[in-house]
Write a protein that holds these residues in place. Structure first.
Motif, PDB file in Angstrom:
ATOM      1  N   ASN A  40       0.830  -1.212   0.000  1.00 48.00           N
ATOM      2  CA  ASN A  40       0.000   0.000   0.000  1.00 48.00           C
ATOM      3  C   ASN A  40       0.864   1.262   0.000  1.00 48.00           C
ATOM      4  O   ASN A  40       0.570   2.221  -0.708  1.00 48.00           O
ATOM      5  CB  ASN A  40      -0.937   0.007   1.202  1.00 48.00           C
ATOM      6  CG  ASN A  40      -2.005  -1.050   1.099  1.00 48.00           C
ATOM      7  OD1 ASN A  40      -2.339  -1.507   0.013  1.00 48.00           O
ATOM      8  ND2 ASN A  40      -2.546  -1.465   2.225  1.00 48.00           N
ATOM      9  N   GLU A  43       2.302   1.811  -3.436  1.00 50.47           N
ATOM     10  CA  GLU A  43       1.304   2.340  -4.374  1.00 50.47           C
ATOM     11  C   GLU A  43       1.188   3.855  -4.224  1.00 50.47           C
ATOM     12  O   GLU A  43       1.105   4.581  -5.217  1.00 50.47           O
ATOM     13  CB  GLU A  43      -0.042   1.675  -4.158  1.00 50.47           C
ATOM     14  CG  GLU A  43      -0.101   0.248  -4.643  1.00 50.47           C
ATOM     15  CD  GLU A  43      -1.423  -0.437  -4.340  1.00 50.47           C
ATOM     16  OE1 GLU A  43      -2.397   0.251  -3.970  1.00 50.47           O
ATOM     17  OE2 GLU A  43      -1.470  -1.673  -4.466  1.00 50.47           O
ATOM     18  N   ASP A  46       4.250   5.469  -5.685  1.00 52.49           N
ATOM     19  CA  ASP A  46       4.191   5.509  -7.150  1.00 52.49           C
ATOM     20  C   ASP A  46       3.432   6.742  -7.632  1.00 52.49           C
ATOM     21  O   ASP A  46       3.830   7.374  -8.609  1.00 52.49           O
ATOM     22  CB  ASP A  46       3.526   4.248  -7.704  1.00 52.49           C
ATOM     23  CG  ASP A  46       4.443   3.043  -7.714  1.00 52.49           C
ATOM     24  OD1 ASP A  46       5.680   3.217  -7.588  1.00 52.49           O
ATOM     25  OD2 ASP A  46       3.925   1.917  -7.844  1.00 52.49           O
TER      26      ASP A  46
END
Length: 65
Positions: A40, A43, A46
């Motif tokens: 998580n 992500e 990113d």
């Protein structure tokens, strides 16, 4: 964006890249809850990377770097 912002974003992008690299080594040693938390977090990183990358590229284009 100022030059200082540009330098800061460059550092952030490098650190995110390092974190993504280290993740590949860590995932072999983590159990389910920690692994999910790490996924998580990556992500979110990113998304930050995408934003920073665009800002850096725009600054470089604007300032002929």
């Amino acid at each position: 964006m100022t030059f200082d912002d540009y330098i800061l974003w460059e550092e952030v992008l490098e650190r995110i890249g390092n974190a993504s690299y280290e993740y590949k080594h860590l995932e072999k040693h983590l159990e389910k809850p920690e692994l999910d938390n790490l996924k998580n977090a990556l992500e979110l990183l990113d998304k930050v990377y995408e934003t920073g990358y665009e800002k850096v590229k725009q600054y470089e284009k604007t300032n002929n770097l």
